[in-house]
Design an enzyme around this catalytic site. Sequence first.
Site, PDB file in Angstrom:
ATOM      1  N   GLY A  33      -5.222   2.921  -5.932  1.00  0.00           N
ATOM      2  CA  GLY A  33      -4.247   4.231  -6.302  1.00  0.00           C
ATOM      3  C   GLY A  33      -2.999   4.014  -5.075  1.00  0.00           C
ATOM      4  CB  ALA A  34      -1.304   5.472  -3.156  1.00  0.00           C
ATOM      5  CG  LEU A  35      -0.828   4.456  -9.299  1.00  0.00           C
ATOM      6  CD1 LEU A  35      -1.545   4.368 -10.747  1.00  0.00           C
ATOM      7  CD2 LEU A  35      -1.678   2.500  -9.016  1.00  0.00           C
ATOM      8  CG  HIS A  36       4.626   2.137  -5.195  1.00  0.00           C
ATOM      9  ND1 HIS A  36       4.609   0.544  -6.131  1.00  0.00           N
ATOM     10  CD2 HIS A  36       3.495   1.875  -4.400  1.00  0.00           C
ATOM     11  CE1 HIS A  36       4.203   0.239  -5.308  1.00  0.00           C
ATOM     12  NE2 HIS A  36       3.215   0.420  -4.254  1.00  0.00           N
ATOM     13  N   GLY A  63       6.333   0.319  -8.197  1.00  0.00           N
ATOM     14  CA  GLY A  63       5.509  -0.964  -8.963  1.00  0.00           C
ATOM     15  C   GLY A  63       4.372  -1.227  -9.091  1.00  0.00           C
ATOM     16  CG  HIS A  64       0.560   0.315  -8.158  1.00  0.00           C
ATOM     17  ND1 HIS A  64       1.009   0.973  -6.988  1.00  0.00           N
ATOM     18  CD2 HIS A  64      -0.178  -0.349  -7.535  1.00  0.00           C
ATOM     19  CE1 HIS A  64       0.427   0.985  -5.847  1.00  0.00           C
ATOM     20  NE2 HIS A  64      -0.047   0.507  -5.763  1.00  0.00           N
ATOM     21  CD  GLN A 110      -8.119  -4.661   0.172  1.00  0.00           C
ATOM     22  OE1 GLN A 110      -9.150  -4.776  -1.151  1.00  0.00           O
ATOM     23  NE2 GLN A 110      -6.883  -4.475   0.353  1.00  0.00           N
ATOM     24  CG  ASP A 119       0.267  -6.703  -1.440  1.00  0.00           C
ATOM     25  OD1 ASP A 119       0.033  -7.024  -0.167  1.00  0.00           O
ATOM     26  OD2 ASP A 119       0.319  -6.121  -2.386  1.00  0.00           O
ATOM     27  CB  SER A 169       0.802   2.527  -1.419  1.00  0.00           C
ATOM     28  OG  SER A 169       0.511   1.781  -2.422  1.00  0.00           O
TER      29      SER A 169
HETATM   30  O1  PAF Z   1      -3.244  -5.813  -2.982  1.00  0.00           O
HETATM   31  C1  PAF Z   1      -4.447  -4.047  -3.717  1.00  0.00           C
HETATM   32  O2  PAF Z   1      -3.730  -3.333  -3.823  1.00  0.00           O
HETATM   33  C2  PAF Z   1      -5.750  -4.638  -3.216  1.00  0.00           C
HETATM   34  O3  PAF Z   1      -5.526  -5.442  -2.238  1.00  0.00           O
HETATM   35  C3  PAF Z   1      -6.832  -5.208  -4.071  1.00  0.00           C
HETATM   36  C4  PAF Z   1      -5.874  -6.106  -5.020  1.00  0.00           C
HETATM   37  C5  PAF Z   1      -6.096  -3.825  -5.096  1.00  0.00           C
HETATM   38  C6  PAF Z   1      -8.149  -5.657  -4.024  1.00  0.00           C
HETATM   39  O4  PAF Z   1      -8.525  -4.518  -3.124  1.00  0.00           O
END
Ligand code: PAF
Length: 283
Positions: A34-37, A39-40, A64, A153, A189
């Site tokens: 979430g917290a989309l921008h 890039g997403h 994570q 990433d 984000s």
């Molecule tokens: O890159 C992310 O936003 C997260 O690491 C992912 C791949 C959605 C896994 O929680």
Amino acid sequence: MSRPDVVDSVVALRARIRDWRRDGLRIAMVPTMGALHDGHLSLVKIALERADRCVVSIFVNPTQFAPSEDLDKYPRQLERDLDMLAEAQADLAFTPDVSEMYAAGFATKISVGGPSAGLETAFRPTFFDGVATVVAKLLLQAAPDLAIFGEKDYQQLCVVRQLCRDLDMPVEIIGAPTIRDAHGLAMSSRNAYLDEAELEIARQLNLILREAAAALAAGANQQQTIAEAIRALTAAGFHKVDYVEARESLTLAPWRQDRVGRILAAAWLGKTRLIDNLEVPAV
Ligand code: PAF
């Protein structure tokens, strides 16, 4: 533009996927927290260029985050995310809560070797176990034909490729180019945490990496170039540099000049940790 349908259970997700499969449609997944921008949204665009339907998962994955990290502070803005997904014309949002993803008694952890060694792992030792476990679950839940991950990433992308290869998961993993602002700052984000003065400093990260990548590609000494990049980041105002390293682009083994490489960095601005990476062409 209408918002995507939202499902929050694995049963409902699978029912939608089953309907699409029955219609012979090709399905893409974009896993997010979430917290989309923008890039997403670029990942959704790539998904829809290659598939008939796109499901976006929105799940802030607790496994994570280390106890010292920003899980509680991580931005959560579902309504805004759904508006953005409407704009991107995503078909379905999967928004499980923590108990849906990790039912009581959950006791499995996936640990990927190879590309997870060093870099992020040196500073976030449990990060990729959490990522690999949740990505494996998401890919098993949705069973998409393809899944899109950002090169922003980069180590994560390599770890996910390794995971899917090693577990024979029938999904194509697509790496998508990093989306940057007009100054080259990689969209993240976590940029939302930065004030104007910090943004100015953050924008130096890609410039310094660009210079280092160009120097390496021109045959400069690797150790000296990396040391110079770390000095430049500190001089620009980063408070702490976790790493700047050149790695081989496919395996993330130490970079040899005759291979295509990647220069990767992580550095802190106050309480915000930024990462970025760039390709280093073979010499
Ligand atoms: O890159 C992310 O936003 C997260 O690491 C992912 C791949 C959605 C896994 O929680």
